[in-house]
Enzyme design. Sequence first.
Site, PDB file in Angstrom:
ATOM      1  N   PRO A  98      35.959  37.678  25.478  1.00 15.39           N
ATOM      2  CA  PRO A  98      36.376  38.885  24.751  1.00 15.39           C
ATOM      3  C   PRO A  98      36.605  40.095  25.646  1.00 15.39           C
ATOM      4  CG  PRO A  98      34.068  38.347  24.305  1.00 15.39           C
ATOM      5  CD  PRO A  98      34.647  37.178  25.023  1.00 15.39           C
ATOM      6  N   ASP A  99      35.961  40.136  26.818  1.00 14.34           N
ATOM      7  CA  ASP A  99      36.117  41.298  27.696  1.00 14.34           C
ATOM      8  C   ASP A  99      37.349  41.186  28.594  1.00 14.34           C
ATOM      9  OD1 ASP A  99      35.226  43.813  28.227  1.00 14.34           O
ATOM     10  OD2 ASP A  99      33.516  43.240  29.459  1.00 14.34           O
ATOM     11  N   ASP A 126      31.296  51.140  28.843  1.00 14.18           N
ATOM     12  CA  ASP A 126      30.925  49.720  28.842  1.00 14.18           C
ATOM     13  C   ASP A 126      29.414  49.608  29.061  1.00 14.18           C
ATOM     14  OD1 ASP A 126      33.826  48.237  29.244  1.00 14.18           O
ATOM     15  OD2 ASP A 126      33.705  50.229  30.150  1.00 14.18           O
ATOM     16  N   HIS A 178      33.709  30.896  38.548  1.00 13.23           N
ATOM     17  CA  HIS A 178      34.125  31.707  39.689  1.00 13.23           C
ATOM     18  C   HIS A 178      35.355  32.552  39.384  1.00 13.23           C
ATOM     19  CE1 HIS A 178      35.716  32.386  43.832  1.00 13.23           C
ATOM     20  NE2 HIS A 178      34.437  32.431  44.142  1.00 13.23           N
ATOM     21  N   ASN A 230      35.525  49.868  26.313  1.00 16.93           N
ATOM     22  CA  ASN A 230      35.504  49.211  25.005  1.00 16.93           C
ATOM     23  C   ASN A 230      34.089  49.081  24.454  1.00 16.93           C
ATOM     24  OD1 ASN A 230      34.662  47.299  26.874  1.00 16.93           O
ATOM     25  ND2 ASN A 230      35.606  45.574  25.799  1.00 16.93           N
ATOM     26  N   SER A 272      33.921  36.348  48.060  1.00 13.57           N
ATOM     27  CA  SER A 272      34.740  36.087  46.867  1.00 13.57           C
ATOM     28  C   SER A 272      34.697  37.261  45.907  1.00 13.57           C
ATOM     29  CB  SER A 272      34.236  34.847  46.130  1.00 13.57           C
ATOM     30  OG  SER A 272      34.706  33.676  46.703  1.00 13.57           O
ATOM     31  N   ASP A 331      48.979  19.676  32.221  1.00 12.00           N
ATOM     32  CA  ASP A 331      49.139  19.645  30.766  1.00 12.00           C
ATOM     33  C   ASP A 331      48.081  20.462  30.031  1.00 12.00           C
ATOM     34  OD1 ASP A 331      51.335  17.968  31.010  1.00 12.00           O
ATOM     35  OD2 ASP A 331      50.104  16.152  30.946  1.00 12.00           O
ATOM     36  N   TYR A 385      45.451  34.226  58.229  1.00 12.03           N
ATOM     37  CA  TYR A 385      46.896  34.209  58.450  1.00 12.03           C
ATOM     38  C   TYR A 385      47.396  35.652  58.568  1.00 12.03           C
ATOM     39  CZ  TYR A 385      46.949  29.285  57.053  1.00 12.03           C
ATOM     40  OH  TYR A 385      46.736  27.929  56.975  1.00 12.03           O
ATOM     41  N   ASP A 437      42.459  30.310  41.775  1.00 10.84           N
ATOM     42  CA  ASP A 437      41.015  30.091  41.776  1.00 10.84           C
ATOM     43  C   ASP A 437      40.663  28.901  40.882  1.00 10.84           C
ATOM     44  OD1 ASP A 437      38.043  30.808  41.563  1.00 10.84           O
ATOM     45  OD2 ASP A 437      38.785  32.538  42.674  1.00 10.84           O
ATOM     46  N   ASN A 468      31.621  33.032  53.901  1.00 13.36           N
ATOM     47  CA  ASN A 468      30.206  33.394  53.734  1.00 13.36           C
ATOM     48  C   ASN A 468      29.262  32.727  54.732  1.00 13.36           C
ATOM     49  OD1 ASN A 468      31.018  34.823  51.411  1.00 13.36           O
ATOM     50  ND2 ASN A 468      30.854  32.985  50.168  1.00 13.36           N
ATOM     51  N   VAL A 477      48.208  37.723  55.461  1.00 13.47           N
ATOM     52  CA  VAL A 477      47.159  37.882  54.452  1.00 13.47           C
ATOM     53  C   VAL A 477      46.225  39.019  54.834  1.00 13.47           C
ATOM     54  CG1 VAL A 477      45.224  36.743  53.283  1.00 13.47           C
ATOM     55  CG2 VAL A 477      47.303  35.451  53.838  1.00 13.47           C
TER      56      VAL A 477
END
Length: 616
Positions: free
Chosen positions: A352-353, A310, A377, A391, A531, A368, A481, A344, A469, A484
């Site tokens: 494309p990637d 890549d 993000h 690729n 993140s 909908d 929690y 998210d 952050n 998590v």
Amino acid sequence: MSKKWAGIAIIALLALVFVPKSQHPNDRTRPESLSAEREIEMKQQLVSTDVQLTDELCRNQCALAFHKTLKRLSTEPTASNKIVTLQATQKEHPHMDYLIWSTHNLTLQQGKSVGTLNAEVAQSVRGELQKAKMIAETGVEYRSSPIIVGKDTYFVLGVPAEDNKSSLVGVIHQEILGQVASHQIKNLRIVPFPSNKSWKIESVDAKTLQNVKVNHPVDNKGTSHYHKNEVVVKFKQAPTEAQLNQMQKEIKALKMNKLKLGSTYVFQAETMEAKQLMDYFRKWHVVYVEPHYLYATNDNSADNAPVPNDILYSKYQWNLPIIETEVGWELGKGSKDVIVAIVDTGVDVNHPDLQGHLLTGYNVVNPDELPMDDVGHGTHVSGVISALVNNGEGVAGMTWYNPILPVKVLDASGQGNTYNVAQGIIWAADHGAKVINMSLGNYAEANFLHDAIKYAYNKDIVLIAAAGNDNTENPGYPAAYPEVFAVAAADSNKNKASFSNFGDYIAVAAPGVNIASTYPHNQYAALSGTSMASPHVTALAALIRSVNPKLKNIEVMDIMRKSAEDLGTPGKDKYYGYGQIDVVHALQQAQGISASAASWPQWISHELELIKKRFS
């Protein structure tokens, strides 16, 4: 298995988990606090670096696209065919505002062009276009310095054809630089949390709900924000239709939404504010009534190739080699059977990637519509996990085969509410997710969201979340929690990222500074934040479940703790948790666990979890 032997097995596992770790040669623990001015200064420097790297990514990717276009143009026999090729390139890369192909014996005006420029931009780039063509005719690629027109940034690119008989020049509109800067200023909380008519303007202490005046970005620490006229209510017994009608009438409800889990509702009133609504609903025998909190992003061909081909990998993706991803691929590259949900802002389904790795997801914000990313993000997070590998284009993800299930719960501002986030988690849990990434958070411990977390956890899903952050020890949710797996951020020197939250709830750290990944509209960007750290851990969990599908979620999390590279003070600490993830060691441990151990009776896993919580 008898209880006697099961007990011995538990003790053996505990020995592996809690045996003291050797003294680390370099104690990288960072101070718990910085001055407000210094903290903001460091975050501003990070934003500048992210923008600078994004500029480089944009320039390199555009140059690669120009080279590919020139190859296609060389095979087109007619002028009309060449125009079609140029139009196709512009459609693939909409930030390429103006493209001109010409042979060396023609002027720019005589060349074949697509796109338009307004008069001010055209005047500003005229000289650079001529310069780009002249230099490209010598066989040398040309990239201009940034060209600022109003609030917009452009650059001019000129690339010679391989036969050195023609060239392609163009004007690139770098809107992405402003987008990344704006995104990171909010993501790293350099500005106070933005107000909105539908939200409580004053920030509140997440524990007491007392108003907090946010005059400085660092005042965001420990504060949360909620819908001004909404509350979340969980009833002890399901209310009747008559009771619901009564409630809606008495509070003058504008809307009422029911969550799938139990008798839990979100009520929106016409005039009553959250605290008034909470007082009202307490008379209805509720399990809890709480504000409807807001959540925001927590940023800051040969399968055996040792290094991916890549184009942006070797120069920009420091984050994968540092956690031993390349060597880890020799043990496992992922599986199409292990679905990863990204809760998210959605994902650019046309990037494309990411093609071939995206499942049909869900848009909680607008059911909908497709879960299309209008922020950037979620697309960035997805690329860290599952951008196409080997690729010859863009960046490489950590997994080669794991599919992404995009779940859009945050709107165009990068923010959402408890109801949307909880609904997204439940939807992902009901639609095959084996791992869920949540690069979002707040400081409020919302019972409503916790119910959704427990629902997914009890379906044997590994839940991973960014810590936040604000460089604070205040626990952020959903990361804090107990169900998590909380992730802190580290830099390229394995130091705690200056912005990363910390605390006893941190499980591990992962790279989170200047991370290059996919971005909407066939672009790539560098972003910083927890993140960006969280999806590294999510990808590792997916790889672990791919090499050993029999592992329970608690066992996957245990492997990631035990296999981490110890950083900071020896053993578990509040900055790095158990350390930075190590892909090789994690996959080795996953492969080494027998099927019989991975399929112990449920009570053993439950007892192990309780004991670990007690002693960790």
